[in-house]
Motif scaffolding. Structure first.
Motif, mmCIF file in Angstrom:
data_model
loop_
_atom_site.group_PDB
_atom_site.id
_atom_site.type_symbol
_atom_site.label_atom_id
_atom_site.label_comp_id
_atom_site.label_asym_id
_atom_site.label_seq_id
_atom_site.Cartn_x
_atom_site.Cartn_y
_atom_site.Cartn_z
ATOM 1 N N SER A 209 40.697 2.052 -6.671
ATOM 2 C CA SER A 209 41.756 1.889 -6.302
ATOM 3 C C SER A 209 41.724 0.169 -6.741
ATOM 4 C CB SER A 209 41.165 1.689 -4.991
ATOM 5 O OG SER A 209 41.002 3.419 -4.026
ATOM 6 N N THR B 89 43.908 1.089 -9.847
ATOM 7 C CA THR B 89 45.176 1.208 -9.915
ATOM 8 C C THR B 89 45.775 0.225 -8.887
ATOM 9 O OG1 THR B 89 44.160 3.196 -9.078
ATOM 10 C CG2 THR B 89 46.253 2.974 -8.352
ATOM 11 N N TRP B 90 45.807 -0.252 -8.224
ATOM 12 C CA TRP B 90 46.632 -1.397 -7.178
ATOM 13 C C TRP B 90 46.819 -2.719 -8.070
ATOM 14 C CZ3 TRP B 90 49.974 -0.440 -3.955
ATOM 15 C CH2 TRP B 90 49.872 0.450 -3.332
ATOM 16 N N GLY C 116 47.704 8.110 -3.646
ATOM 17 C CA GLY C 116 46.506 8.215 -3.459
ATOM 18 C C GLY C 116 46.007 9.760 -2.461
ATOM 19 N N SER D 105 42.363 11.508 -0.828
ATOM 20 C CA SER D 105 40.995 11.770 -0.923
ATOM 21 C C SER D 105 40.747 12.463 -0.128
ATOM 22 C CB SER D 105 40.226 10.422 -0.405
ATOM 23 O OG SER D 105 39.305 10.312 0.160
ATOM 24 N N SER E 17 43.266 8.415 2.710
ATOM 25 C CA SER E 17 43.432 8.112 1.164
ATOM 26 C C SER E 17 42.944 6.354 1.792
ATOM 27 C CB SER E 17 44.197 8.173 -0.182
ATOM 28 O OG SER E 17 45.168 7.766 1.184
ATOM 29 N N SER F 291 46.595 0.204 0.917
ATOM 30 C CA SER F 291 46.820 -0.797 0.269
ATOM 31 C C SER F 291 46.227 -2.004 0.224
ATOM 32 C CB SER F 291 48.560 -1.056 0.398
ATOM 33 O OG SER F 291 48.592 -1.927 -0.400
ATOM 34 N N ARG G 91 53.901 2.902 -1.481
ATOM 35 C CA ARG G 91 52.758 4.319 -1.729
ATOM 36 C C ARG G 91 52.427 5.409 -0.854
ATOM 37 N NH1 ARG G 91 49.413 4.668 2.826
ATOM 38 N NH2 ARG G 91 46.972 5.719 2.189
ATOM 39 N N ASP H 34 46.231 7.384 -7.969
ATOM 40 C CA ASP H 34 44.579 7.655 -7.299
ATOM 41 C C ASP H 34 43.604 8.534 -6.346
ATOM 42 O OD1 ASP H 34 42.294 6.202 -6.796
ATOM 43 O OD2 ASP H 34 42.866 5.264 -4.743
#
Length: 196
Positions: free
Chosen positions: A24, A27-28, A45, A47, A52, A55, A64, A130
């Motif tokens: 993560s 990714t950011w 994102g 999960s 998820s 940010s 996002r 992500d």
């Protein structure tokens, strides 16, 4: 810098690896670096175990898009049937929600379908995804193939074909994230083999 230059040439990048290695965060960081190069970036994102990660940069101009299975299923189904009242009558029940979440490969394919939708229709220059850890990532990339085999004709077959074709596009990449420790590196090598 070569990494960033290559990112700027892509349209879609998936990030995965062993849990806790910084997927993560990478990714950011990639999203912010690309955004500073005047790219319009989306971070999606997902999960399977829950919401998820939010940010780490709430004031960032990076968009996002949280990926949640039932919300993505609803959005996709409404694109097909176009009537919210029909959706609510047919699909808004506990049995169907349980089926969508529990049917092997369906949840992964629904999420992949949302990513394909972003890839095909979004104005963003770059979409970063992500993904969850290695085992879930393998399932994510394999599930549309299984669903396509179950539905040999019709719109589900067509949509899974679109997803599988997206995975093969030249402007799509999978980044395997690891740290310099034995277990994450071994898991990353195994993941690479499975994805190939």
């Amino acid at each position: 810098m070569k990494y960033l230059e290559d990112c700027l040439q892509k349209r879609l990048i998936f990030f995965t690896g062993k849990g806790g290695v910084g997927k993560s965060t990478l990714t950011w960081a990639t999203a912010l670096a690309c955004q500073k190069q005047s790219k319009q970036v989306i971070v999606a994102g997902w999960s399977p175990a829950g919401p998820s990660m939010p940010s780490p940069f709430p004031d960032s101009p990076v968009q996002r898009v949280p990926l949640e299975t039932l919300a993505c299923f609803r959005e996709y189904t409404l694109q097909v049937i176009r009537f919210e009242s029909v959706y609510d009558t047919i699909f808004q029940n506990r049995v169907l929600r349980t089926f969508v979440m529990a049917a092997p490969g369906l949840s992964d394919t629904v999420i992949a379908g949302k990513i394909w939708d972003l890839y095909a229709k979004s104005d963003a220059d770059l979409i970063l995804v992500d993904l969850p850890s290695s085992g879930h990532a393998v399932s994510f990339f394999q599930s549309p193939l299984g669903v396509k085999k179950m539905f040999r004709v019709g719109f589900v077959h067509r949509e899974t074909t679109n997803i599988l074709n997206m995975f093969k596009e030249r402007d799509v990449r999978i980044d395997l994230v690891a740290i310099p420790e034995e277990l994450p590196l071994v898991e990353c090598q195994q993941l690479k083999g499975q994805l190939q």
